[in-house]
Write a protein that holds these residues in place. Structure first.
Motif, PDB file in Angstrom:
ATOM      1  N   ALA A 157      70.636   3.192 -38.465  1.00 45.40           N
ATOM      2  CA  ALA A 157      71.184   3.256 -39.820  1.00 45.40           C
ATOM      3  C   ALA A 157      72.509   4.008 -39.831  1.00 45.40           C
ATOM      4  O   ALA A 157      73.451   3.622 -40.529  1.00 45.40           O
ATOM      5  CB  ALA A 157      70.176   3.924 -40.758  1.00 45.40           C
ATOM      6  N   ARG A 158      72.601   5.087 -39.034  1.00 43.89           N
ATOM      7  CA  ARG A 158      73.864   5.847 -38.964  1.00 43.89           C
ATOM      8  C   ARG A 158      74.974   4.987 -38.356  1.00 43.89           C
ATOM      9  O   ARG A 158      76.110   4.995 -38.833  1.00 43.89           O
ATOM     10  CB  ARG A 158      73.672   7.121 -38.140  1.00 43.89           C
ATOM     11  CG  ARG A 158      72.982   8.240 -38.899  1.00 43.89           C
ATOM     12  CD  ARG A 158      73.074   9.567 -38.167  1.00 43.89           C
ATOM     13  NE  ARG A 158      72.501   9.534 -36.838  1.00 43.89           N
ATOM     14  CZ  ARG A 158      71.216   9.777 -36.557  1.00 43.89           C
ATOM     15  NH1 ARG A 158      70.372  10.082 -37.539  1.00 43.89           N
ATOM     16  NH2 ARG A 158      70.784   9.730 -35.323  1.00 43.89           N
ATOM     17  N   GLN A 160      75.203   1.724 -38.391  1.00 41.74           N
ATOM     18  CA  GLN A 160      75.578   0.705 -39.363  1.00 41.74           C
ATOM     19  C   GLN A 160      76.421   1.292 -40.485  1.00 41.74           C
ATOM     20  O   GLN A 160      77.404   0.688 -40.916  1.00 41.74           O
ATOM     21  CB  GLN A 160      74.324   0.028 -39.934  1.00 41.74           C
ATOM     22  CG  GLN A 160      74.644  -1.182 -40.792  1.00 41.74           C
ATOM     23  CD  GLN A 160      75.341  -2.275 -40.002  1.00 41.74           C
ATOM     24  OE1 GLN A 160      74.945  -2.611 -38.891  1.00 41.74           O
ATOM     25  NE2 GLN A 160      76.401  -2.827 -40.569  1.00 41.74           N
ATOM     26  N   ALA A 161      76.062   2.487 -40.971  1.00 50.47           N
ATOM     27  CA  ALA A 161      76.831   3.133 -42.030  1.00 50.47           C
ATOM     28  C   ALA A 161      78.244   3.439 -41.560  1.00 50.47           C
ATOM     29  O   ALA A 161      79.215   3.304 -42.308  1.00 50.47           O
ATOM     30  CB  ALA A 161      76.128   4.410 -42.474  1.00 50.47           C
ATOM     31  N   LYS A 162      78.367   3.847 -40.309  1.00 48.78           N
ATOM     32  CA  LYS A 162      79.691   4.150 -39.750  1.00 48.78           C
ATOM     33  C   LYS A 162      80.537   2.877 -39.700  1.00 48.78           C
ATOM     34  O   LYS A 162      81.727   2.892 -40.026  1.00 48.78           O
ATOM     35  CB  LYS A 162      79.507   4.736 -38.365  1.00 48.78           C
ATOM     36  CG  LYS A 162      80.782   5.242 -37.720  1.00 48.78           C
ATOM     37  CD  LYS A 162      80.477   5.892 -36.389  1.00 48.78           C
ATOM     38  CE  LYS A 162      81.738   6.377 -35.730  1.00 48.78           C
ATOM     39  NZ  LYS A 162      81.473   6.964 -34.413  1.00 48.78           N
ATOM     40  N   LYS A 163      79.935   1.746 -39.302  1.00 52.36           N
ATOM     41  CA  LYS A 163      80.673   0.478 -39.266  1.00 52.36           C
ATOM     42  C   LYS A 163      81.055   0.019 -40.657  1.00 52.36           C
ATOM     43  O   LYS A 163      82.138  -0.527 -40.879  1.00 52.36           O
ATOM     44  CB  LYS A 163      79.829  -0.608 -38.583  1.00 52.36           C
ATOM     45  CG  LYS A 163      79.747  -0.489 -37.102  1.00 52.36           C
ATOM     46  CD  LYS A 163      78.966  -1.649 -36.522  1.00 52.36           C
ATOM     47  CE  LYS A 163      78.879  -1.524 -35.019  1.00 52.36           C
ATOM     48  NZ  LYS A 163      78.091  -2.610 -34.441  1.00 52.36           N
ATOM     49  N   ASP A 164      80.128   0.204 -41.604  1.00 52.31           N
ATOM     50  CA  ASP A 164      80.408  -0.238 -42.987  1.00 52.31           C
ATOM     51  C   ASP A 164      81.493   0.604 -43.633  1.00 52.31           C
ATOM     52  O   ASP A 164      82.199   0.119 -44.501  1.00 52.31           O
ATOM     53  CB  ASP A 164      79.127  -0.157 -43.839  1.00 52.31           C
ATOM     54  CG  ASP A 164      78.086  -1.185 -43.393  1.00 52.31           C
ATOM     55  OD1 ASP A 164      78.471  -2.121 -42.660  1.00 52.31           O
ATOM     56  OD2 ASP A 164      76.909  -1.029 -43.770  1.00 52.31           O
ATOM     57  N   GLY A 165      81.642   1.844 -43.199  1.00 51.28           N
ATOM     58  CA  GLY A 165      82.632   2.745 -43.783  1.00 51.28           C
ATOM     59  C   GLY A 165      84.041   2.446 -43.321  1.00 51.28           C
ATOM     60  O   GLY A 165      85.015   2.979 -43.867  1.00 51.28           O
TER      61      GLY A 165
END
Length: 166
Positions: A157-158, A160-165
């Motif tokens: 999840a971390r 993915q969140a980093k990529k989405d940011g």
């Protein structure tokens, strides 16, 4: 070269003659290995004689150049056996490749024979008649496994969140 071959002892001459291509054609890999060993030992013998007697003659003659000329016969014999060894090595490599290819073909033929053929399978309507067994991992109940999986999910999840940011 002919002069040197004529001056070889009977055993040495037979050994060199056995390394001719016409003589080695019918030999299998095991026989070639035995011949290779015999020729290598003869070559090593004359190389060793050349070095040892050359070193001794340097001391007697007072110079390496003068010692070398007095030791030319051993050097020539070593060269004859070196060329014989190269002939046997080439023939041995050819035989080894041939045997490897034969073994590979046999292995592949066995694998083809053991593998299921899709033409032998009954053709059905393509529908599965049963839902099958539910695969359940029995190790999921342990607390260590639960922590490991939770950690893995959180790390994903971390990421993915980093990529989405971005």
């Amino acid at each position: 070269m002919t002069k040197l071959l004529n001056s070889l002892s009977e055993d040495e001459y037979v050994l060199v003659r056995d390394t001719k291509k016409a003589q080695m054609v019918d030999l299998d890999e095991e026989a070639l290995i035995r011949l290779h060993t015999r020729v290598r030992r003869a070559r090593n013998k004359f190389v060793k004689l050349y070095r040892q007697s050359g070193a001794a003659k340097v001391e007697a003659k007072g110079a390496r150049g003068a010692g070398k000329s007095a030791n030319a016969r051993n050097a020539d014999k070593a060269e004859v056996f070196e060329s014989a060894l190269s002939r046997v090595s080439r023939q041995l490599a050819t035989a080894a490749k041939r045997n490897a290819r034969t073994l590979k073909d046999e292995r592949l033929a066995r694998a083809r024979k053991d593998a299921p053929s899709f033409s032998d399978i009954d053709t059905g309507d393509g529908k599965v008649s049963s839902s099958g067994k539910a695969r359940v991992d029995a190790t999921r109940a342990s607390s260590g496994r639960k922590k490991f999986e939770a950690s893995s999910i959180a790390a994903g999840a971390r990421r993915q969140a980093k990529k989405d940011g971005r």
